[in-house]
Design a protein around this motif. Structure first.
Motif, PDB file in Angstrom:
ATOM      1  N   PRO A 403       9.176  49.041  71.164  1.00 21.21           N
ATOM      2  CA  PRO A 403      10.338  49.239  70.295  1.00 21.21           C
ATOM      3  C   PRO A 403      11.538  49.789  71.074  1.00 21.21           C
ATOM      4  O   PRO A 403      11.396  50.728  71.850  1.00 21.21           O
ATOM      5  CB  PRO A 403       9.847  50.258  69.255  1.00 21.21           C
ATOM      6  CG  PRO A 403       8.655  50.903  69.852  1.00 21.21           C
ATOM      7  CD  PRO A 403       8.054  49.933  70.821  1.00 21.21           C
ATOM      8  N   THR A 404      12.688  49.152  70.897  1.00 21.42           N
ATOM      9  CA  THR A 404      13.902  49.593  71.597  1.00 21.42           C
ATOM     10  C   THR A 404      14.888  50.216  70.613  1.00 21.42           C
ATOM     11  O   THR A 404      14.762  50.067  69.401  1.00 21.42           O
ATOM     12  CB  THR A 404      14.637  48.411  72.264  1.00 21.42           C
ATOM     13  OG1 THR A 404      15.183  47.577  71.236  1.00 21.42           O
ATOM     14  CG2 THR A 404      13.727  47.598  73.146  1.00 21.42           C
ATOM     15  N   THR A 405      15.876  50.857  71.198  1.00 24.68           N
ATOM     16  CA  THR A 405      17.025  51.301  70.415  1.00 24.68           C
ATOM     17  C   THR A 405      17.921  50.090  70.174  1.00 24.68           C
ATOM     18  O   THR A 405      17.681  49.010  70.717  1.00 24.68           O
ATOM     19  CB  THR A 405      17.828  52.342  71.205  1.00 24.68           C
ATOM     20  OG1 THR A 405      18.161  51.764  72.472  1.00 24.68           O
ATOM     21  CG2 THR A 405      17.021  53.602  71.421  1.00 24.68           C
ATOM     22  N   CYS A 406      18.959  50.271  69.384  1.00 29.27           N
ATOM     23  CA  CYS A 406      19.990  49.236  69.328  1.00 29.27           C
ATOM     24  C   CYS A 406      21.323  49.881  69.690  1.00 29.27           C
ATOM     25  O   CYS A 406      21.413  51.094  69.848  1.00 29.27           O
ATOM     26  CB  CYS A 406      20.003  48.525  67.982  1.00 29.27           C
ATOM     27  SG  CYS A 406      20.713  49.486  66.665  1.00 29.27           S
ATOM     28  N   PHE A 407      22.375  49.040  69.824  1.00 31.19           N
ATOM     29  CA  PHE A 407      23.615  49.518  70.474  1.00 31.19           C
ATOM     30  C   PHE A 407      24.179  50.791  69.856  1.00 31.19           C
ATOM     31  O   PHE A 407      24.745  51.629  70.552  1.00 31.19           O
ATOM     32  CB  PHE A 407      24.674  48.415  70.455  1.00 31.19           C
ATOM     33  CG  PHE A 407      25.257  48.167  69.080  1.00 31.19           C
ATOM     34  CD1 PHE A 407      24.622  47.346  68.180  1.00 31.19           C
ATOM     35  CD2 PHE A 407      26.441  48.794  68.707  1.00 31.19           C
ATOM     36  CE1 PHE A 407      25.150  47.152  66.916  1.00 31.19           C
ATOM     37  CE2 PHE A 407      26.972  48.595  67.444  1.00 31.19           C
ATOM     38  CZ  PHE A 407      26.320  47.768  66.538  1.00 31.19           C
ATOM     39  N   ALA A 408      24.004  50.982  68.551  1.00 36.16           N
ATOM     40  CA  ALA A 408      24.617  52.138  67.888  1.00 36.16           C
ATOM     41  C   ALA A 408      23.918  53.433  68.259  1.00 36.16           C
ATOM     42  O   ALA A 408      24.411  54.517  67.965  1.00 36.16           O
ATOM     43  CB  ALA A 408      24.607  51.930  66.378  1.00 36.16           C
ATOM     44  N   GLU A 409      22.760  53.304  68.902  1.00 35.24           N
ATOM     45  CA  GLU A 409      21.994  54.497  69.281  1.00 35.24           C
ATOM     46  C   GLU A 409      22.182  54.866  70.751  1.00 35.24           C
ATOM     47  O   GLU A 409      21.416  55.652  71.301  1.00 35.24           O
ATOM     48  CB  GLU A 409      20.508  54.258  68.960  1.00 35.24           C
ATOM     49  CG  GLU A 409      20.269  54.161  67.454  1.00 35.24           C
ATOM     50  CD  GLU A 409      19.025  53.352  67.078  1.00 35.24           C
ATOM     51  OE1 GLU A 409      18.716  53.306  65.886  1.00 35.24           O
ATOM     52  OE2 GLU A 409      18.384  52.762  67.973  1.00 35.24           O
ATOM     53  N   GLU A 410      23.171  54.269  71.397  1.00 35.81           N
ATOM     54  CA  GLU A 410      23.396  54.575  72.811  1.00 35.81           C
ATOM     55  C   GLU A 410      24.877  54.414  73.158  1.00 35.81           C
ATOM     56  O   GLU A 410      25.622  53.757  72.435  1.00 35.81           O
ATOM     57  CB  GLU A 410      22.541  53.644  73.690  1.00 35.81           C
ATOM     58  CG  GLU A 410      22.701  52.192  73.330  1.00 35.81           C
ATOM     59  CD  GLU A 410      21.555  51.281  73.799  1.00 35.81           C
ATOM     60  OE1 GLU A 410      21.872  50.204  74.306  1.00 35.81           O
ATOM     61  OE2 GLU A 410      20.382  51.663  73.639  1.00 35.81           O
ATOM     62  N   ASN A 411      25.292  55.037  74.254  1.00 36.88           N
ATOM     63  CA  ASN A 411      26.630  54.791  74.792  1.00 36.88           C
ATOM     64  C   ASN A 411      26.622  53.457  75.518  1.00 36.88           C
ATOM     65  O   ASN A 411      25.572  52.967  75.922  1.00 36.88           O
ATOM     66  CB  ASN A 411      27.013  55.869  75.810  1.00 36.88           C
ATOM     67  CG  ASN A 411      27.277  57.219  75.167  1.00 36.88           C
ATOM     68  OD1 ASN A 411      27.280  57.333  73.935  1.00 36.88           O
ATOM     69  ND2 ASN A 411      27.495  58.227  75.993  1.00 36.88           N
ATOM     70  N   GLY A 412      27.787  52.903  75.735  1.00 39.00           N
ATOM     71  CA  GLY A 412      27.843  51.682  76.532  1.00 39.00           C
ATOM     72  C   GLY A 412      29.098  50.900  76.266  1.00 39.00           C
ATOM     73  O   GLY A 412      29.993  51.351  75.555  1.00 39.00           O
ATOM     74  N   ALA A 413      29.167  49.713  76.877  1.00 42.96           N
ATOM     75  CA  ALA A 413      30.332  48.857  76.673  1.00 42.96           C
ATOM     76  C   ALA A 413      29.879  47.555  76.043  1.00 42.96           C
ATOM     77  O   ALA A 413      28.829  47.025  76.367  1.00 42.96           O
ATOM     78  CB  ALA A 413      31.011  48.566  78.007  1.00 42.96           C
ATOM     79  N   LEU A 414      30.676  47.053  75.111  1.00 46.20           N
ATOM     80  CA  LEU A 414      30.482  45.703  74.586  1.00 46.20           C
ATOM     81  C   LEU A 414      31.691  44.893  75.017  1.00 46.20           C
ATOM     82  O   LEU A 414      32.818  45.378  74.947  1.00 46.20           O
ATOM     83  CB  LEU A 414      30.397  45.713  73.058  1.00 46.20           C
ATOM     84  CG  LEU A 414      29.224  46.469  72.434  1.00 46.20           C
ATOM     85  CD1 LEU A 414      29.412  46.604  70.932  1.00 46.20           C
ATOM     86  CD2 LEU A 414      27.925  45.744  72.729  1.00 46.20           C
ATOM     87  N   VAL A 415      31.450  43.671  75.468  1.00 49.90           N
ATOM     88  CA  VAL A 415      32.570  42.805  75.847  1.00 49.90           C
ATOM     89  C   VAL A 415      32.777  41.812  74.705  1.00 49.90           C
ATOM     90  O   VAL A 415      31.858  41.084  74.349  1.00 49.90           O
ATOM     91  CB  VAL A 415      32.276  42.041  77.151  1.00 49.90           C
ATOM     92  CG1 VAL A 415      33.544  41.358  77.649  1.00 49.90           C
ATOM     93  CG2 VAL A 415      31.729  42.983  78.212  1.00 49.90           C
ATOM     94  N   ASN A 416      33.958  41.792  74.135  1.00 57.02           N
ATOM     95  CA  ASN A 416      34.189  40.887  73.001  1.00 57.02           C
ATOM     96  C   ASN A 416      34.724  39.538  73.482  1.00 57.02           C
ATOM     97  O   ASN A 416      34.915  39.319  74.682  1.00 57.02           O
ATOM     98  CB  ASN A 416      35.102  41.544  71.955  1.00 57.02           C
ATOM     99  CG  ASN A 416      36.547  41.674  72.429  1.00 57.02           C
ATOM    100  OD1 ASN A 416      36.889  41.226  73.519  1.00 57.02           O
ATOM    101  ND2 ASN A 416      37.386  42.260  71.601  1.00 57.02           N
ATOM    102  N   SER A 417      34.998  38.643  72.544  1.00 56.63           N
ATOM    103  CA  SER A 417      35.475  37.308  72.914  1.00 56.63           C
ATOM    104  C   SER A 417      36.772  37.370  73.712  1.00 56.63           C
ATOM    105  O   SER A 417      37.061  36.474  74.502  1.00 56.63           O
ATOM    106  CB  SER A 417      35.733  36.470  71.659  1.00 56.63           C
ATOM    107  OG  SER A 417      34.602  36.419  70.838  1.00 56.63           O
ATOM    108  N   SER A 418      37.566  38.401  73.490  1.00 56.89           N
ATOM    109  CA  SER A 418      38.851  38.553  74.189  1.00 56.89           C
ATOM    110  C   SER A 418      38.690  38.975  75.647  1.00 56.89           C
ATOM    111  O   SER A 418      39.676  39.247  76.312  1.00 56.89           O
ATOM    112  CB  SER A 418      39.709  39.609  73.487  1.00 56.89           C
ATOM    113  OG  SER A 418      39.882  39.331  72.130  1.00 56.89           O
TER     114      SER A 418
END
Ligand SMILES: Nc1nc2c(c(=O)[nH]1)N[C@H]1C(S)=C(S)[C@@H](COP(=O)(O)OP(=O)(O)OC[C@H]3O[C@@H](n4cnc5c(=O)[nH]c(N)nc54)[C@H](O)[C@@H]3O)O[C@H]1N2
Ligand SMILES: Nc1nc2c(c(=O)[nH]1)N[C@H]1C(S)=C(S)[C@@H](COP(=O)(O)OP(=O)(O)OC[C@H]3O[C@@H](n4cnc5c(=O)[nH]c(N)nc54)[C@H](O)[C@@H]3O)O[C@H]1N2
Ligand SMILES: [Mo]
Length: 809
Positions: A403-418
């Motif tokens: 079982p993993t965490t999901c993005f809301a449970e960690e810091n990090g960067a998301l790269v969007n379409s832009s």
């Protein structure tokens, strides 16, 4: 996206074709609304169905699935015929004047160099004619019979409005109206944006559809300008990051590429990718390939990557072929894969031909699933459904669930379409035993390294020498990784003009990829991200949304690759002298000494336009290509081929007699040929898509979404419903050669039959979100029906166009 979400508000015309942004990108769609409200923009939607996007369009046009090249090729023909192109732009910034080799040919639907047995092209002839100086020959008068302008005209001569109607089922008058609306942006003061997604990518000729759209944009002078561009609306919130970081099997980070099997010589590997300019005074930015590559190898292997071992070149796997999803499951199906790690991937639901997937997964010895949820794939052995593709008792696969965490449970960067890297902060603690993907992967690697250190192995070097400089080895922080991607100096860097002057001290973060070196003195895990975390700190965390430009160039909101450039090819927004084509929507301008303005220019600030450097610096030509010299597998110009399952059994562009029907260069595995359905037994077109209320196969685990869309349905037009004898709410059975699904019939006016080459053809629409886990009513996997064939270049499966039979259940 060449441009970015906010920039859509600058468009005068918006074409949504090959996507349904109102449904699948509802937040980004607000910029379409802005453009309509404040810019009097006209929205055109071209889709086989009347969608949520269509419902707010100024003009909606129906098109048969898989035929967009005929439509767009028709637009190209019409623009050329009626001379509605931006002359100054195409003459200076594209290859229309370039001359093509004499042996290049196109005849009867096939380009020169075809090997029918191997279903493969030898691409030698798809190239430029070069002069003694090594540069491409050109003809500025556009008269030469082999200049790209003449070849383009000849190629699309067959794509008449009559042909568009015959192949796409789009009435001519509606097609012509779209041509007029698009052509209104051929003037420098007007812009059109194209927004597309899977309606273009999920076809056996998807890449060429997208190219064809880009060609229309070039003719209209709409690339590189505010409100223009080719805008791929990406899927998962970080799928842009996935490709940027080289998670495709043939890529390395920053769109560097893995060596092929045959590429054993390091210098040749680098040389083959460091393209020399093909026209005078061009930059050809990939000449810096070596700097990016060496910096990557230093990030990965640190001190173990040395000049003596060619910066650890031999540590890299060498590819005999790409290992895309279809290839991997083909191998698994043949019993040639022992173990499989799934990290946030639910292929039983997401990949085509569920029966084949089930058989494939059943051949594994072990499967590891890293996921926050219980997925269909993690429970594939339950063999739910009616088709009994495998016998549960016979399955020997051992399944491990982590079982993993999901993005809301960690810091990090998301790269969007832009292409914006946006930092985010942990919002909640992970539940239960969940651990982050980084922790699981690190722990796995540490244990594997220990095994290799203890027991040795065939070639342990790449594993035991991996550079691992993190404070807590089993749990590197997102911040540590982000800094590594961005890059730092490993030794003091000096000014090349004055070697006594240190410009960057060892250990400091770099400002941009301009600082990267090929001598081992810099490290950067992804050159296009270089500058996202500088000495000044985390640029991705910037949250200043002020807009002094008035056109939405919010340069201090997050950080955009490359070099915080918001609009790619922005040099093309100015004429050859550096004067903006549209001063009202200026991105950059030449002031006589320097480039200034509202975006990061493509090249040095003092690059004088008088030198004639082209805007398309990633191309060796310096200009954009209509003639895709040796790049794509099926030819240098987009040509229409039918989906592998199609309603006529022939390609109406080539006529009934022609044997050229579907993409002649698409890869089809031997056993899958027999699985393509024919229109006599499977007469109805089917297409699959998403709904706002669900995200793929995960939100059915959430109460609120399960309440909003509780049960699987299939959309059926009124005529077909009458023929089949179903009313709204009845159950239907939809079958392809690969299996069937049963679902509630949603009878709708939104899907109308097509008239194709004189024949009436119906279509059904299948939302893809249901399965046998979660809180919604158990449903059938839509991919029970879909064919196992993909785009010739990317291998993206043909999910958008296949043939079925529809009955009352
Ligand atoms: N709510 C929600 N949003 C999502 C997702 C989700 O699951 N739920 N998924 C995300 C992901 S991963 C992705 S990749 C994106 C996908 O975003 P989209 O591509 O916009 O999503 P789809 O629903 O697959 O729809 C594509 C549209 O293309 C049309 N179409 C099909 N064939 C053709 C064709 O041949 N020509 C043309 N012109 N149109 C065609 C379909 O009728 C459909 O309206 O959405 C993302 N956003
Ligand atoms: N017929 C048809 N099939 C399609 C499509 C279509 O249009 N038609 N669209 C295709 C497209 S575009 C896509 S993108 C695929 C999607 O296919 P998948 O990516 O396989 O499906 P998802 O359900 O989006 O996500 C997979 C899993 O990721 C998990 N997950 C979420 N966050 C994390 C995390 O932080 N870490 C880990 N380890 N796991 C996490 C979710 O719980 C989920 O189970 O489907 C494809 N399949
Ligand atoms: Mo996607």
């Amino acid at each position: 996206m060449t441009n970015h979400w906010v920039d859509i508000k600058n468009a005068d015309v918006i074409l949504i074709m090959g996507g349904n942004a109102a449904e699948a990108h509802p937040c980004g769609f607000k910029w379409v609304t802005e453009a309509k409200a404040h810019n009097k923009a006209r929205l055109i939607v071209v889709d086989p169905r009347f969608t949520r996007s269509a419902s707010v369009a100024d003009y909606y046009v129906q098109i048969r699935t898989g035929t967009d090249i005929v439509f767009l090729g028709g637009v190209i023909r019409w623009l050329l015929e009626n001379d509605r192109i931006q002359h100054e732009y195409v003459k200076n910034y594209t290859d229309l004047t370039f001359i093509v080799r004499e042996d290049y040919q196109f005849k009867d639907g096939i380009f020169s160099g075809y090997d029918a047995e191997k279903r493969h092209y030898l691409k030698e002839s798809w190239d430029w004619e070069k002069g003694d100086d090594g540069y491409v020959k050109t003809d500025p008068t556009l008269q030469h019979p082999r200049c790209v302008y003449q070849l383009l005209k000849a190629h699309y001569a067959r794509y008449t409005p009559e042909m568009v109607e015959r192949v796409c089922g789009t009435p001519q008058d509606r097609f012509l109206k779209v041509c007029e609306m698009m052509a209104s942006t051929a003037t420098p003061s007007r812009a059109m944006t194209i927004m597309y997604a899977l309606g273009w990518t999920q076809h056996s000729i998807g890449s060429q559809m997208i190219r064809c759209g880009a060609m229309v944009q070039l003719l209209l002078g709409n690339i590189g300008i505010a409100g223009g561009g080719m805008n791929a609306l990406r899927g998962h919130s970080n799928i842009q990051g996935l490709t940027d970081l080289g998670l495709m099997t043939n890529l390395l980070p920053g769109y560097l590429t893995l060596p092929a099997d045959s590429e054993v010589d390091y210098d040749k590997y680098i040389e083959a990718r460091s393209f020399k300019p093909l026209r005078p005074n061009q930059l050809s930015y990939w000449q810096n390939y070596g700097k990016f590559h060496v910096s990557l190898m230093k990030a990965w292997w640190g001190p173990a990557a040395t000049r003596e071992n060619n910066w650890a070149f031999d540590y890299l796997p060498k590819l005999d072929k790409a290992y895309d999803m279809l290839q991997v499951f083909e191998l698994m199906h043949a019993g040639r894969v022992n173990g499989y790690i799934l990290q946030g991937f639910n292929p039983l639901a997401a990949a085509p031909n569920k029966a084949k997937l089930l058989q494939s997964l059943s051949q594994l010895k072990f499967m590891v699933v890293m996921d926050p949820l219980a997925t269909e794939t993690s429970e594939f052995w339950r063999n739910v459904g009616e088709s009994n593709d495998v016998d549960t008792k016979s399955i020997k696969t051992e399944v491990f669930r982590l079982p993993t965490t999901c993005f809301a449970e960690e810091n990090g960067a998301l790269v969007n379409s832009s292409r914006w890297l946006q930092w985010h902060w942990q919002g909640a603690d992970p539940p239960g035993e969940a651990r982050s993907d980084i922790e699981i992967m690190s722990d796995l690697w540490l244990r594997i390294r220990t095994l290799y250190q203890k027991d040795g192995g065939k070639y342990p070097d790449p594993i035991v020498n991996l550079h691992w400089p993190y404070a807590v080895p089993h749990s590197p922080t997102p911040e540590e990784l982000a800094k590594e991607y961005s890059g730092r100096a490993l030794t003091d860097l000096v000014d090349p003009k004055d070697p006594t002057k240190v410009v960057r001290k060892a250990g400091e973060q770099l400002n941009s990829f301009g600082e990267l070196q090929a001598d081992g003195s810099t490290a950067s895990g992804c050159w296009i991200y270089c500058g996202s975390w500088t000495q000044a700190g985390n640029q991705m965390a910037k949250r200043d949304n002020s807009d002094p430009t008035g056109i939405g160039q919010n340069l201090n909101w997050a950080w955009s690759w490359p070099a915080n450039r918001r609009v790619l090819y922005n040099r093309a927004s100015c004429d050859v002298n550096g004067k903006p084509f549209n001063p009202g929507r200026k991105l950059i301008a030449w002031n006589g000494k320097s480039w200034t303005g509202f975006d990061t220019p493509d090249f040095k600030l003092d690059e004088d336009p008088a030198n004639g450097m082209g805007p398309f610096i990633m191309q060796a030509e310096g200009v954009a290509r209509f003639f895709a010299r040796q790049t794509l597998v099926e030819g240098p110009f987009p040509e229409h081929y039918e989906p592998f399952e199609n309603p006529l059994g022939y390609n109406p562009l080539n006529g009934r007699e022609s044997k050229v029907v579907s993409n002649p260069a698409a890869r089809v595995f031997k056993n899958d040929w027999a699985q393509f359905g024919k229109p006599d037994a499977y007469p109805v077109i089917a297409t699959t898509y998403r709904l706002t209320e669900h995200f793929h196969y995960w939100t059915k685990h959430a109460h609120i979404n399960a309440i909003l869309q509780p049960e699987q349905f299939v959309e059926i037009g009124e005529d077909l419903a009458k023929q089949v004898g179903v009313n709204a709410g009845d159950r239907v059975k939809v079958s392809s050669t690969r299996g069937y699904i049963k679902a509630v019939a949603l009878v709708t006016k939104r899907i109308k039959p097509f008239r194709i080459d004189g024949k009436t053809v119906h279509m059904v629409g299948i939302p893809l979100h249901w399965g046998f886990t979660g809180l919604t009513k158990p449903g059938f996997l839509a991919n029970t029906l879909t064919p196992f064939v993909g785009d010739g270049n990317t291998q993206t499966p043909e999910f958008k166009s296949f043939m079925v039979k529809v009955e009352r259940a």
